[in-house]
Enzyme design. Structure first.
Site, PDB file in Angstrom:
ATOM      1  N   LYS A 201      -6.686   6.375  10.420  1.00 27.27           N
ATOM      2  CA  LYS A 201      -5.655   5.367  10.206  1.00 27.27           C
ATOM      3  C   LYS A 201      -5.992   4.594   8.930  1.00 27.27           C
ATOM      4  CE  LYS A 201      -3.575   1.745  12.548  1.00 27.27           C
ATOM      5  NZ  LYS A 201      -3.490   0.555  13.040  1.00 27.27           N
TER       6      LYS A 201
ATOM      7  N   CYS B 264       2.191  -9.586  20.733  1.00 28.58           N
ATOM      8  CA  CYS B 264       1.276  -9.128  19.678  1.00 28.58           C
ATOM      9  C   CYS B 264       1.723  -9.767  18.368  1.00 28.58           C
ATOM     10  CB  CYS B 264       1.268  -7.604  19.567  1.00 28.58           C
ATOM     11  SG  CYS B 264       0.361  -7.078  18.092  1.00 28.58           S
TER      12      CYS B 264
ATOM     13  N   HIS C  11      -2.692  -2.835  16.481  1.00 28.00           N
ATOM     14  CA  HIS C  11      -3.554  -3.927  15.986  1.00 28.00           C
ATOM     15  C   HIS C  11      -4.751  -4.130  16.896  1.00 28.00           C
ATOM     16  CE1 HIS C  11       0.497  -4.660  14.328  1.00 28.00           C
ATOM     17  NE2 HIS C  11      -0.210  -4.879  13.236  1.00 28.00           N
TER      18      HIS C  11
ATOM     19  N   HIS D 283       3.852   1.508   2.472  1.00 27.96           N
ATOM     20  CA  HIS D 283       5.081   0.829   2.035  1.00 27.96           C
ATOM     21  C   HIS D 283       5.728   1.635   0.901  1.00 27.96           C
ATOM     22  CE1 HIS D 283       2.385  -2.767   3.135  1.00 27.96           C
ATOM     23  NE2 HIS D 283       3.221  -2.622   4.146  1.00 27.96           N
TER      24      HIS D 283
ATOM     25  N   CYS E  67      -3.300  -4.125  21.472  1.00 30.74           N
ATOM     26  CA  CYS E  67      -2.149  -3.417  20.913  1.00 30.74           C
ATOM     27  C   CYS E  67      -2.677  -2.207  20.134  1.00 30.74           C
ATOM     28  CB  CYS E  67      -1.374  -4.348  19.973  1.00 30.74           C
ATOM     29  SG  CYS E  67      -0.257  -3.460  18.864  1.00 30.74           S
TER      30      CYS E  67
ATOM     31  N   CYS F   2       2.355  -7.214  15.465  1.00 27.73           N
ATOM     32  CA  CYS F   2       3.677  -6.556  15.470  1.00 27.73           C
ATOM     33  C   CYS F   2       4.792  -7.578  15.482  1.00 27.73           C
ATOM     34  CB  CYS F   2       3.874  -5.693  16.709  1.00 27.73           C
ATOM     35  SG  CYS F   2       2.804  -4.285  16.859  1.00 27.73           S
TER      36      CYS F   2
ATOM     37  N   LYS G  70      -7.542  -2.059   6.472  1.00 28.48           N
ATOM     38  CA  LYS G  70      -8.409  -2.866   5.613  1.00 28.48           C
ATOM     39  C   LYS G  70      -9.864  -2.735   6.059  1.00 28.48           C
ATOM     40  CE  LYS G  70      -5.506  -6.573   5.237  1.00 28.48           C
ATOM     41  NZ  LYS G  70      -5.172  -7.951   5.289  1.00 28.48           N
TER      42      LYS G  70
ATOM     43  N   HIS H 152       0.846  -1.203   0.000  1.00 30.60           N
ATOM     44  CA  HIS H 152       0.000   0.000   0.000  1.00 30.60           C
ATOM     45  C   HIS H 152       0.876   1.246   0.000  1.00 30.60           C
ATOM     46  CE1 HIS H 152       0.830   0.385   4.235  1.00 30.60           C
ATOM     47  NE2 HIS H 152       0.215  -0.750   4.537  1.00 30.60           N
TER      48      HIS H 152
END
Ligand code: MSP
Length: 476
Positions: free
Chosen positions: A297, A128, A148, A23, A145, A131, A300, A20
């Protein structure tokens, strides 16, 4: 004189996700730096790749009904193929499932073990999987987390191998703080350096570097009941890639570019591993912030993920490159979104650069003049110009802003000089001045928009300069 070597890396991306814009922003930053260094006459090695071991990848493969290796092959290929589409010109793409990488990891862990820096103990705490990180209660927000929040946090209690991270803390503090220290490395920006130093000074625990119940990974060479912790494996990619490609002479890395969430791994754990293995430390770690999408943020579940493919489809390769580089989240998070991108594309590319190039080419064509020929680079990088000052500080958006001031200036000059009302020598002088400006812009843009720069260079090489198709068609 031998060329100055420059080794730049990106994080290796997890293959549980598609590529995405987050990256893309790191990989693009590395590409701009690599192209810039080449323009300065350096010999560059640019590394990117994929991180393929660990529980998270094994889970993702299971969900897709594939074996971990098949799954990794598939997703890794997507990453490998998407970067050239953005004209990102990496030199090597490393995969942690490459047996030659695995061999290097085993050699290094054996070396660290022999040094006496690894011991067995019981790990009790949280983990986690998102991570791939051991976390403390203090890291959690409402028992989740923060990176996440949809994933369940694992409680773990198992026998693991531990690495004596705490032993290296004094050496690491010295290496960061003292520019004269033989291990000195820089952490940029300054705020991140302070963050790391303050955490180091609060005290650091040793680190569990193996997992008992994760099969998908590299086994501990002296105990095949245990798998090497995925981060210990992954960090070594920067080193193993040079062994694999026989480019050891590029070590130590000049620049690791990473996002803020993996700051600690890249500025403390990595250095401690290298100190223990007696390998020289990298020179600089650039830690950037994050993109948010329309204030949220990117995720997905919010269905707001922007992919490189979608960007290229809408704005073209250099349009996508421009929008990413000009919004690069260096010190602070940067909020982006389709509406903002459309506006910026039309204002800066369709109207700004595209319009200037079309306007000047038309005036030149109508004049019928021959212009002094110019081949090769239109801007000499390496003369200490303003652009170089920004690029040396990785301020890509500032560098582009400066370039767009030149574009605006050239447009204003045309409005002032009104070449359409001039003739003969006077017209020739006015046009020559403007052509020089356009050539300079093309030269400056090389590391950012290589294709566009090349098109302008060709169009404005002289002696005849003619109109061509618009560089950036307007988006309605
Ligand atoms: N596999 C580890 C890295 C190991 S390196 C030895 C990892 N992978 S990741 O796929 O999660 O990629 C994280 C990186 O992607 C970040 O450090 C950053 O470079 C980039 N980004 C991911 N989301 C991002 C944004 N929303 N904004 C900007 N960059 C972000 O962590």
């Amino acid at each position: 004189m031998s060329k100055k070597k420059f080794y730049v890396t990106t994080p290796i991306y997890y293959v549980n996700d598609i590529a995405h814009i987050g990256h893309a922003c790191t990989t693009m930053a590395a590409d701009i730096v690599a192209r810039y260094r080449k323009l300065l006459g350096g010999e560059v090695f640019f590394l990117t790749g994929t991180d393929e071991h660990g529980a998270k990848i094994a889970e993702a493969a299971k969900e897709k009904g594939l074996s971990p290796k098949k799954f990794c092959d598939k997703v890794s290929r997507n990453f490998k193929q998407i970067w050239p589409k953005l004209n990102i010109d990496y030199d090597y793409f490393i995969r942690t499932t490459n047996p030659r990488h695995e061999k290097v990891v085993q050699e290094i862990i054996k070396r660290i073990h022999k040094k006496g820096d690894i011991y067995k103990d019981r790990y009790e705490g949280y983990y986690c999987v998102g991570c791939e990180k051991f976390v403390t209660e203090g890291d959690l927000v409402e028992a989740k987390c923060p990176y996440h929040p949809t994933k369940k946090i694992q409680k773990q209690s198992e026998e693991n191998y531990f690495f004596k991270l705490s032993k290296y803390v004094p050496q690491i503090i010295k290496a960061i703080e003292n520019p004269k220290d033989k291990n000195h490395y820089e952490i940029l920006p300054q705020s991140k350096r302070e963050e790391v130093l303050s955490r180091l000074k609060q005290g650091v625990n040793d680190l569990s570097i193996s997992r008992a119940n994760v099969e998908w990974g590299i086994s501990i060479p002296w105990d095949d009941e245990q798998t090497i912790y995925v981060w210990f494996d992954a960090l070594l990619n920067y080193y193993s890639a040079l062994k694999i490609t026989k480019r050891e002479r590029f070590w130590p890395a000049n620049l690791h570019i990473v996002g803020k969430e993996i700051l600690w791994f890249h500025t403390v754990i990595w250095q401690a591993m290298l100190l223990s293995a007696e390998i020289p430390l990298p020179k600089k770690i650039l830690v950037h912030s994050f993109y948010t999408i329309d204030g949220q943020k990117m995720s997905k579940s919010l269905r707001n993920v922007i992919t490189p493919g979608a960007l290229i489809k809408r704005y073209g390769v250099d349009g996508a490159r421009y929008l990413i580089a000009s919004s690069f989240p260096l010190e602070n998070d940067s909020d982006i979104g389709w509406k903002k991108f459309d506006q910026k594309y039309n204002a800066d590319l369709a109207n700004g650069l595209g319009n200037l190039v079309a306007r000047v080419a038309k005036l030149c064509e109508n004049s019928g003049f021959n212009f002094p020929e110019k081949k090769g680079h239109f801007y000499s990088y390496g003369q200490g110009g303003i652009i170089e000052k920004y690029l040396d500080k990785y301020q890509f958006n500032e560098a582009l802003f400066y370039c767009w001031q030149v574009i605006k200036g050239a447009d204003q000059d045309i409005d002032r000089d009104k070449p359409w009302g001039k003739q003969g020598k006077e017209l020739e002088e006015t046009l020559n001045r403007t052509v020089t400006r356009v050539r300079q812009v093309a030269g400056i843009l090389k590391p950012f928009l290589p294709e566009t720069a090349e098109k302008i260079e060709k169009q404005f090489a002289g002696p005849k300069i003619k109109s061509e198709k618009p560089l950036f068609p307007r988006i309605k």
